[in-house]
Design an enzyme around this catalytic site. Structure first.
Site, PDB file in Angstrom:
ATOM      1  N   LYS A   1       0.856  44.070 -37.759  1.00 51.17           N
ATOM      2  CA  LYS A   1      -0.097  44.784 -36.901  1.00 51.17           C
ATOM      3  C   LYS A   1      -1.522  44.478 -37.360  1.00 51.17           C
ATOM      4  O   LYS A   1      -1.808  44.432 -38.562  1.00 51.17           O
ATOM      5  CB  LYS A   1       0.192  46.287 -36.981  1.00 51.17           C
ATOM      6  CG  LYS A   1      -0.631  47.137 -36.018  1.00 51.17           C
ATOM      7  CD  LYS A   1      -0.202  48.597 -36.103  1.00 51.17           C
ATOM      8  CE  LYS A   1      -1.012  49.481 -35.161  1.00 51.17           C
ATOM      9  NZ  LYS A   1      -0.576  50.894 -35.227  1.00 51.17           N
TER      10      LYS A   1
ATOM     11  N   VAL B   1       0.678  57.329 -36.492  1.00 49.91           N
ATOM     12  CA  VAL B   1      -0.040  58.583 -36.738  1.00 49.91           C
ATOM     13  C   VAL B   1       0.204  59.605 -35.624  1.00 49.91           C
ATOM     14  O   VAL B   1      -0.272  60.711 -35.686  1.00 49.91           O
ATOM     15  CB  VAL B   1      -1.555  58.314 -36.907  1.00 49.91           C
ATOM     16  CG1 VAL B   1      -2.214  58.006 -35.571  1.00 49.91           C
ATOM     17  CG2 VAL B   1      -2.246  59.486 -37.599  1.00 49.91           C
ATOM     18  N   GLY B   2       0.960  59.212 -34.612  1.00 51.66           N
ATOM     19  CA  GLY B   2       1.305  60.127 -33.519  1.00 51.66           C
ATOM     20  C   GLY B   2       2.289  59.434 -32.607  1.00 51.66           C
ATOM     21  O   GLY B   2       2.166  59.463 -31.392  1.00 51.66           O
ATOM     22  N   GLY B   3       3.259  58.775 -33.250  1.00 49.84           N
ATOM     23  CA  GLY B   3       4.197  57.962 -32.488  1.00 49.84           C
ATOM     24  C   GLY B   3       3.724  56.537 -32.301  1.00 49.84           C
ATOM     25  O   GLY B   3       4.244  55.802 -31.461  1.00 49.84           O
ATOM     26  N   SER B   4       2.760  56.096 -33.116  1.00 51.38           N
ATOM     27  CA  SER B   4       2.113  54.802 -32.881  1.00 51.38           C
ATOM     28  C   SER B   4       3.033  53.604 -33.017  1.00 51.38           C
ATOM     29  O   SER B   4       2.731  52.537 -32.496  1.00 51.38           O
ATOM     30  CB  SER B   4       0.929  54.630 -33.839  1.00 51.38           C
ATOM     31  OG  SER B   4       0.019  55.697 -33.715  1.00 51.38           O
TER      32      SER B   4
ATOM     33  N   SER C   1       0.082  52.734 -30.945  1.00 56.45           N
ATOM     34  CA  SER C   1      -0.858  51.641 -31.072  1.00 56.45           C
ATOM     35  C   SER C   1      -0.240  50.335 -31.572  1.00 56.45           C
ATOM     36  O   SER C   1      -0.922  49.320 -31.659  1.00 56.45           O
ATOM     37  CB  SER C   1      -1.983  52.055 -32.033  1.00 56.45           C
ATOM     38  OG  SER C   1      -1.481  52.409 -33.309  1.00 56.45           O
TER      39      SER C   1
END
Length: 609
Positions: free
Chosen positions: A169, A265-268, A244
């Site tokens: 990434k 960090v939130g389902g990234s 992301s």
């Protein structure tokens, strides 16, 4: 007497002040005009600089890709048994990229395949995939040298990842390459050293070969930015691959890489896995490296954990990645003080018993779509038929977890993100975020209540939130810990090993929707608050029956329900995943459960890439 008459009297006898008093309107207007013109001129100048940097970077990368295509095509033309799927992917290369991961590694370690052969096979495929979907930001030139150098390693010294190409990434630090997170300000700022996780994987024999795309600032489950452009879903180019870690998921789904690294960090990494039909795991904070990647903004997020995690087409990929790192906890701890020395637990990885699963399909706000509910129930039924115990589970305090997540994400009012966005080109993936961040808090809340609350209580419920006081943050942290304790107590009392939940509220949406349907991130995001290990794997696809039930599920007049119905109105055949959640530090059991579901899903023919 009017105030300005009094002011004029005060200015009497002082010519300069008299002129100011007489012409204050024109002076104010001129000053305001100068201010506006100056701001616009600065903005245009900054935009020009940004576009110039982006253009230069894209030209360099395009030239690099062209050189790779020419070299790989030339080698392909020399292959007498070409017969592949394209000018780049020969028959031999197609066989390599189609191999199961374990077999591929056996071939590499045994010498039947050379690292350079395998690297070139995945480079060729990645070039094809990114031409179609724009998922690769840049190719790592040095990968070729690394692969060639591995050939001199004696057979008995070859590491567990010997010769395995890996995609990375774009936010990770790779020596000599930018980590822009989609911001032009970070172009031409190559990193001086590899992140610890990159260094460690290379020492284990891996060959990092490309960087994959992200949304600008990584604060979106879309996948576009002004630097590298829009990444599209591998199964429908009109839809988002998620974010992301969207570039990773897209590349993996189309066999462009055997193993990748994302972050969450939130389902990234879980949301892209759900949207693209691949596998991803968010571990407990500290189980593997935390160091070595650029965040989406300045500062350090409190109360919501951001984690590195592996992504792959199948569960064996994430199992491999986690196992090889957790077998070397001392090395990780020496390089990153945030790593907790929890070695790989073989007993958890291969328990000699059936498991007890608890399942749920609840959501704190936006309902779970029929297809995503069906996916959870399908997995539960498959496990139960295989002899596992499966029961419904009431996941308490979902609404509170929803508010804790958004309160902490918005605790800084967007100040830290705006510090990096200042002067940059703003991408559509974060356009609504940017509008909210750039509007003063009082005005933002007033506008929301005046114009948005009546139309969409869902949007209003999170758009006005964000703890802004230290005492509020302390209380919120305490509440999160209490909820975590209560959920773990419930799991232990009911002897639940693993939870099954929706991967997301709905399948992949068109690229314009993530910024409008922000509340979807809370389904995976609650496990960044709870800090439970959570993986996603695909179990089914959206069906016509799922589509027919949308009107019933999203029947509210809330504008978000209309947006969901519209966004997935043509989503038939899109992948649908589920979350597999465990207790902290029990990644091995989560991976085992995911393997069981993958096996049963495959045997039943419920999903195939």
């Amino acid at each position: 007497m009017r105030p300005f008459e009094t002011l004029r009297d005060l200015c009497h006898g002082q010519p300069m002040l008299e002129q100011v008093c007489l012409n204050w309107k024109s002076i104010l207007g001129t000053g305001l005009a100068i201010y506006i013109v100056t701001k616009l001129a600065k903005r245009l100048y900054q935009r020009r600089i940004a576009l110039g940097k982006i253009r230069g970077l894209r030209e360099r990368i395009a030239a690099k890709k062209l050189a790779m295509v020419e070299r790989l095509s030339q080698k392909a033309s020399q292959d007498p048994g070409h017969g592949g799927s394209s000018a780049l992917v020969t028959r031999e290369r197609l066989e390599i990229i189609s191999m199961p991961l374990e077999h591929l590694l056996d071939q590499l370690k045994g010498g039947q395949l050379k690292p350079i052969q395998v690297l070139e096979a995945f480079q060729a495929r990645a070039l094809e995939v990114t031409e179609e979907h724009n998922c690769v930001c840049d190719f790592i030139t040095e990968a070729r040298d690394w692969a060639l150098a591995l050939e001199s390693v004696p057979g008995d010294q070859r590491g567990p990842l010997y010769g395995l190409p890996m995609s990375i990434k774009e936010c990770y630090f790779v020596k000599g390459y930018d980590a822009t997170v989609g911001l032009s300000r970070f172009i031409n700022q190559p990193l001086p050293a590899d992140a610890s996780i990159i260094q460690h994987l290379k020492e284990l024999g891996a060959v990092p070969f490309c960087l994959t795309n992200v949304p600008q600032t990584m604060k979106s489950y879309g996948c576009s930015n002004p630097v590298f452009g829009v990444t599209t879903n591998p199964w429908d180019k009109t839809r988002s691959p998620g974010g992301s870690s969207g570039g990773e998921a897209c590349l993996l789904a189309l066999n462009g890489s055997p193993l990748g690294i994302g972050s969450d960090v939130g389902g990234s990494l879980r949301t892209p896995a759900h949207f693209c039909g691949v596998v991803g795991l968010k571990p407990t904070t500290g189980r593997i490296y935390q160091e070595g990647r650029k965040p989406g903004s300045e500062g350090f997020l409190v109360g919501i954990n951001s984690n590195a995690g592996f992504m792959s087409k199948n569960v064996d990929g994430i199992a491999l990645g986690m196992k090889v790192l957790c077998n070397e906890t001392k090395t990780m701890c020496d390089r990153d003080h945030r790593v907790v020395p929890v070695p790989w637990n073989t007993q958890l990885a291969k328990p000699k018993r059936k498991l007890k699963f608890g399942w749920y399909v609840d959501s704190p706000k936006l309902p779970i779509s029929p297809g995503c509910q069906r996916a959870v129930k399908l997995a539960a039924n498959l496990l139960e038929k295989d002899g596992h115990t499966v029961v419904p589970f009431h996941l308490k305090h979902l609404q509170d977890l929803y508010y804790i997540y958004i309160d902490h994400i918005l605790a800084d009012g967007g100040v830290n993100a705006m510090a990096w966005l200042d002067g940059d080109i703003i991408d559509k993936s974060i356009s609504i975020n940017y509008l909210a961040w750039s509007t003063p808090e009082f005005l933002r809340k007033t506008l929301i209540w005046a114009f948005i609350a009546a139309r969409s209580p869902d949007i209003a419920s999170y758009a006005i939130r964000g703890v802004t006081k230290t005492y509020q943050l302390w209380r919120s942290m305490k509440k999160a810990i209490d909820i975590k304790t209560e959920i773990l107590d419930d799991m232990r009392k009911q002897e639940i090993d693993i939870l099954l939940g929706p991967g997301f509220n709905f399948p992949a949406v068109p690229e314009d929707y993530p910024s409008q349907l922000i509340s979807g991130v809370f389904v995976p995001g609650i496990y960044n608050v709870l800090d439970f290990p959570a993986g996603v794997l695909p179990v089914t696809r959206q069906t016509k029956q799922d589509q027919d039930l949308l009107a019933t599920t999203y029947s509210s007049s809330d504008h978000t329900h209309h947006l969901v119905r519209t966004s997935i109105s043509n989503a038939t055949n899109m992948p649908i995943g589920i979350q597999v959640i465990g207790k902290p530090w029990e990644e091995e059991l989560v991976i085992h459960a995911m393997s069981e579901i993958e096996r049963l899903r495959t045997e039943g023919g419920h999903f195939k890439l």
